[in-house]
Scaffold this motif. Structure first.
Motif, short mmCIF file in Angstrom:
data_model
loop_
_atom_site.label_atom_id
_atom_site.label_comp_id
_atom_site.label_asym_id
_atom_site.label_seq_id
_atom_site.Cartn_x
_atom_site.Cartn_y
_atom_site.Cartn_z
N TYR A 80 67.39 -57.90 37.27
CA TYR A 80 67.41 -58.60 38.55
C TYR A 80 66.17 -59.48 38.70
N SER A 81 66.15 -60.29 39.70
CA SER A 81 65.03 -61.20 39.89
C SER A 81 63.76 -60.45 40.27
N GLU A 82 62.65 -61.09 40.06
CA GLU A 82 61.37 -60.47 40.39
C GLU A 82 61.27 -60.16 41.87
N ARG A 83 61.84 -61.02 42.71
CA ARG A 83 61.75 -60.78 44.16
C ARG A 83 62.59 -59.57 44.57
N VAL A 84 63.74 -59.34 43.89
CA VAL A 84 64.53 -58.14 44.17
C VAL A 84 63.74 -56.89 43.77
N PHE A 85 63.16 -56.92 42.59
CA PHE A 85 62.39 -55.77 42.12
C PHE A 85 61.20 -55.51 43.05
#
Length: 345
Positions: free
Chosen positions: A313-318
């Protein structure tokens, strides 16, 4: 209680329908009784006339009361008791129940209003739980998978968690306690709760889905609005709503994307098993952001390791996950495999 307006209206509509049924049934019994026992009709007419005369006397609205109007409250009560006694005798003589001409309520405590002294009746709470179970689609599985049936027997004492040095049994006992605490604190203000969101991760068959079911059952039983989705189903719904030509938000089962964002508890199971792409990552971020903004709790389970999740997943989701969720790694041996070897379902 976390009922949406539409859910509350559904429950109250049910009470209104029950009241209408009860009135119709009473009227049918009354017609039958009056036809079979004409004196009952006359007794009820007299009772009504007495009540009206008494009310007018109290209000001073009757300057020339009828000659047979009750002169005092004592006389009024005595005459009513006489009518009631004769009425009861007639019902008994004809083999009818004493309450045959009374309204019969599905719930005598609240008289089918849903409320007792301004508080929601036990029947309302049960009806709410039934509705929430129906909408969650989890009723049958939660009968089998709940905190009462959660067993530590599948987590051995001789398997040691490498980071904590604790046995699998002790480690999972603490995980179970943490999940129970999550439930107990659920209605507290966010700042008073130990954890407002849970992220359960670890290999297959360690009990992630089972614990999600345990949490769901406890909160549905206390009339919280819980929605449970496999990751694939959730993002299929999101795609259908996003690309639907007419833009309508209503799903076939009545659950909308607004419900996904606003329900008391959203459970996303098996995150990482869906077809992952930028649309999925963006949709997940959108859901998480809105729920965090509105202080709504979310439980996520995944078979992915933290590194694999970050890569998927994207860094912002993580970042959303690591900053706002309690990360709980489950530990033990594959329970599904153990059950299969033991011949259990």
């Amino acid at each position: 209680m976390g009922l949406s307006n539409s859910q509350y209206e559904t429950l109250m509509r049910g009470y209104s329908q029950q009241q209408s049924r009860s009135r119709r049934e009473l009227e049918e019994r009354r017609k039958k009784a009056y036809s079979a026992i004409p004196e009952l009709s006359e007794l009820d007419r007299k009772s009504g006339a007495l009540g009206l005369a008494r009310a007018r006397a109290i209000l001073g609205a009757d300057e020339t009361p009828a000659a047979d109007a009750p002169g005092s409250s004592e006389e009024f009560r005595a005459r009513l008791e006489e009518i009631s006694a004769r009425r009861a005798a007639l019902l008994k003589e004809h083999g009818l129940a004493p309450d045959y001409l009374e309204m019969r309520y599905a719930c005598p405590d609240c008289r089918d209003t849903g409320y007792v002294n301004g508080e929601r009746c036990h029947c309302f709470l049960q009806a709410a739980a039934d509705l929430l179970y129906e909408q969650s689609g989890l009723r049958d599985i939660l009968e089998e998978e709940n905190f009462d049936t959660f067993s530590l027997d599948y987590y051995p004492d001789d398997l040691i968690h490498p980071q904590t040095g604790k046995s699998a049994r002790l480690y999972m006992q603490e995980v179970r306690a943490l999940c129970l605490r999550f439930v107990r604190e659920f209605d507290l203000p966010a700042e008073q709760r130990t954890h407002t969101n849970l992220f359960l991760y670890g290999g297959c068959g360690l009990g992630k889905t089972f614990l999600s079911h345990c949490i769901a059952k406890e909160l549905i039983e206390t009339s919280h609005y819980v929605l449970y989705f496999s990751a694939g189903d959730l993002f299929d719904r999101l795609a259908q709503e996003t690309f639907r030509r007419d833009g309508a938000a209503q799903e076939e089962d009545g659950v909308t994307f607004g419900d996904v964002c606003e329900c008391d508890l959203l459970i996303i199971d098996d995150l990482g098993t869906e077809m992952t792409n930028t649309f999925v990552a963006s949709g997940l971020f959108r859901i998480l952001t809105r729920r965090l903004q509105e202080n709504k709790s979310t439980v996520i389970s995944t078979n992915l390791s933290l590194q694999a999740f970050s890569d998927t997943y994207s860094e912002r989701v993580f970042s959303r996950i690591t900053s706002s969720f309690k990360l709980i790694q489950l530990f033990g041996n594959d329970i599904r495999l153990q059950k299969k070897l033991l011949g259990r379902s």
